[in-house]
Design an enzyme around this catalytic site. Sequence first.
Site, PDB file in Angstrom:
ATOM      1  CE  LYS A  67       3.055  -1.568  -6.457  1.00  0.00           C
ATOM      2  NZ  LYS A  67       2.675  -2.751  -5.683  1.00  0.00           N
ATOM      3  N   PRO A  93       3.105  -6.553  -4.546  1.00  0.00           N
ATOM      4  CG  PRO A  93       2.938  -8.306  -6.078  1.00  0.00           C
ATOM      5  CD  PRO A  93       3.819  -7.750  -5.004  1.00  0.00           C
ATOM      6  CD  GLU A 148      16.822  -8.908   9.491  1.00  0.00           C
ATOM      7  OE1 GLU A 148      17.555  -7.895   9.442  1.00  0.00           O
ATOM      8  OE2 GLU A 148      16.836  -9.798   8.619  1.00  0.00           O
TER       9      GLU A 148
HETATM   10  P1  ADP Z   1      -0.999  -2.506  -5.629  1.00  0.00           P
HETATM   11  O1  ADP Z   1      -1.304  -1.475  -6.666  1.00  0.00           O
HETATM   12  O2  ADP Z   1       0.110  -2.117  -4.717  1.00  0.00           O
HETATM   13  O3  ADP Z   1      -0.805  -3.878  -6.175  1.00  0.00           O
HETATM   14  P2  ADP Z   1      -3.646  -1.894  -4.826  1.00  0.00           P
HETATM   15  O4  ADP Z   1      -3.513  -0.436  -4.582  1.00  0.00           O
HETATM   16  O5  ADP Z   1      -4.266  -2.276  -6.106  1.00  0.00           O
HETATM   17  O6  ADP Z   1      -2.254  -2.613  -4.670  1.00  0.00           O
HETATM   18  O7  ADP Z   1      -4.413  -2.530  -3.604  1.00  0.00           O
HETATM   19  C1  ADP Z   1      -5.414  -3.477  -3.758  1.00  0.00           C
HETATM   20  C2  ADP Z   1      -6.487  -3.265  -2.741  1.00  0.00           C
HETATM   21  O8  ADP Z   1      -6.042  -3.609  -1.440  1.00  0.00           O
HETATM   22  C3  ADP Z   1      -6.934  -1.850  -2.652  1.00  0.00           C
HETATM   23  O9  ADP Z   1      -7.965  -1.576  -3.536  1.00  0.00           O
HETATM   24  C4  ADP Z   1      -7.400  -1.715  -1.205  1.00  0.00           C
HETATM   25  O10 ADP Z   1      -8.739  -2.041  -1.083  1.00  0.00           O
HETATM   26  C5  ADP Z   1      -6.580  -2.739  -0.474  1.00  0.00           C
HETATM   27  N1  ADP Z   1      -5.492  -2.090   0.240  1.00  0.00           N
HETATM   28  C6  ADP Z   1      -4.174  -2.218  -0.001  1.00  0.00           C
HETATM   29  N2  ADP Z   1      -3.449  -1.493   0.864  1.00  0.00           N
HETATM   30  C7  ADP Z   1      -4.315  -0.858   1.666  1.00  0.00           C
HETATM   31  C8  ADP Z   1      -4.177   0.055   2.763  1.00  0.00           C
HETATM   32  N3  ADP Z   1      -2.986   0.459   3.203  1.00  0.00           N
HETATM   33  N4  ADP Z   1      -5.305   0.499   3.351  1.00  0.00           N
HETATM   34  C9  ADP Z   1      -6.504   0.109   2.908  1.00  0.00           C
HETATM   35  N5  ADP Z   1      -6.703  -0.739   1.901  1.00  0.00           N
HETATM   36  C10 ADP Z   1      -5.633  -1.235   1.269  1.00  0.00           C
HETATM   37 ZN    ZN Z   2      20.636 -10.906   7.209  1.00  0.00          ZN
END
Ligand code: ADP
Ligand code: ZN
Length: 626
Positions: A214, A210, A431
């Site tokens: 994604k 989470p 690791e």
């Molecule tokens: P997931 O769907 O994997 O649970 P989200 O896409 O909803 O996660 O991410 C939540 C928030 O975290 C996004 O709106 C963004 O602002 C921030 N975030 C997560 N990963 C990144 C990333 N690689 N770069 C910039 N912001 C990110």
């Molecule tokens: Zn191991």
Amino acid sequence: MNDTPSLPPRRQNSFLYLIIIALVVSAGFLLWSKNDEVMTKISLNSVIQQVKEGKIETISVVKNRLEAIRTDGSKEFAYKEPSSDIYDLLDKGGVTKDQVAQLTIDVVPNDSSDFWLNLFMSTFPIILIVGVLAYMMRSAQSSNNQAMSFGKSKAKVYDKEKGKTTFEDVAGAVEAKQELVEIVDFLKNPGKYMEIGAKIPKGVLLVGNPGTGKTLLARAVAGEAGVPFFSISGSEFVEMFVGVGASRVRDLFKKAARNAPCIIFIDEIDAVGRHRGAGMGGGHDEREQTLNQILTEMDGFEKDTNVIVMAATNRPDILDPALLRPGRFDRRVIVDLPDLNDRIAILKVHGRNKPLDDKINLEKIGKHTPGFSGADLENLMNEAAILAARHNRKIIMMDDLEKSIEKVLLGPERKSRVLNDKEKKITAFHEVGHAIVGHLTEFCDPVQKISIVSRGMALGVTWFVPDEDKHLVARAKFMDEMASLLGGYCAEEVFFGDVTTGASNDLEKATGIARRMVTEYGMSDLGQVIYGEKNHEIFIGRDLGHTKNYSEAMAQKIDERINAYVDGAYKRAKDTIMKNKTIMESIAKELLEKETLSREDFLKHFPSPELEMKKEQKKDAEKKAM
Ligand code: ADP
Ligand code: ZN
Ligand code: MG
């Protein structure tokens, strides 16, 4: 009246009407009663007396009420018995015929105020009932409408232009982005692929913890390709009524087909895509129907329908295998937790439009936040901004960021785990133990990547990537793999003098290999007999059942062979580690710093990297020839 603003708008409106009605009614009553005040009440005798004296001009009779207008214009009134006649009264009171003739006697059938009051009294309940009925019908209708739109998907559409998300907004996640660039190209230039006879992939499954971005990535794909993006959460398919999920899926796909090219994004697909048939007390019918509908719709897309279905999950292990079959979600994109460099990049992205102090060192913050997801880091930046604002500062200081780390760490929303320094060190050596034993044995697959960024239950991972799918595995390879699996355990033992629970999964795997070698593959001196029959029936868990079809004496022999195999692997692993302690220390040091090491990073530590590379290549070539 103070509580009205909290009511929903429609209720508020009808309340307003009621209040207006009440105001009008009471104003009316006030007016009537004012009329009464103008007239003074006098006795019947006095009326008669005044008539005799000729002081009265007009008498109006309204039921039992006499209203007298005097010659000077003033008004008075008196009551009489309802049954008595005005002429009788005047006659009996001694008023002469002449005096009566001078009077204007006016018999009004009813009092006007009475009339209105009566009308109001008789119609008010009816109006009230009709009003309540109408209100009830209206709300019944609207809930009816709600029931009618149940089957419609609640998918939200994001327009291409406003709030466009691009890959720029996603920091780090290099590998995931690389894979998704291809998808963007499919959406942009479908013709290019169609001409050459390539089938455009339909489903992409984003897998990751989470908050790793994604949803963000899926939206960025839509933004980059400039196509509409329909987003729905898996849990929204599952409702109280059976069949709703399936019809929502149908509606969603129909909508998407009309808007092609576009992206359908199903968040939390594990909510509907759980392994069917597995689970206590029978499957969840509704969920199964929904899942079946998704599969049917994906299969039903014409080859040239340019709709790509993306889905996200953090539990790929529980997904129904049918979802992962070719033509469905056959592409998997792993979205990892960010490592040090990614974290710094994400902090930069979220610091873009915030006033940061010049002395802020984002590298340092990145170092102090291992295990933070992208969402955590965004949260961290936000907390820092709040802290600055609370102290009435216009600029975010380093101190704000440092204080916020703790806040985010303790926050209720953080579910992923963060390693402390000691744990991190143990994980690193563990690791490296896997990697070095695997690397120095003959048949293990080449080390692809080592990471101590925790994923799910595992604290760290070492990837060995095979060059091709192998269906036949030699006994020697099993032996090497077992040794490599025990490498983690041995490394902990050698470098820390103790072992942790972190190795338990490795031991389980190694034992599993040994057991299968003995009981299934005939790779021991017990001969070519298969011991135990697999029970393939699906119930509760998958192939939990094993039917035992051998004697106790044989069971003991099997256990002895398994022990011997695992013990042999342990000795080899320990031997390798004792001989390579210095190299391991230098690899672990770099791993602790960078959190992930690529194959090149890893090979660099060996005395002659070129030679190692050559050896690896030779190994690859040999394998291909086999
Ligand atoms: P997931 O769907 O994997 O649970 P989200 O896409 O909803 O996660 O991410 C939540 C928030 O975290 C996004 O709106 C963004 O602002 C921030 N975030 C997560 N990963 C990144 C990333 N690689 N770069 C910039 N912001 C990110
Ligand atoms: Zn191991
Ligand atoms: Mg999400």
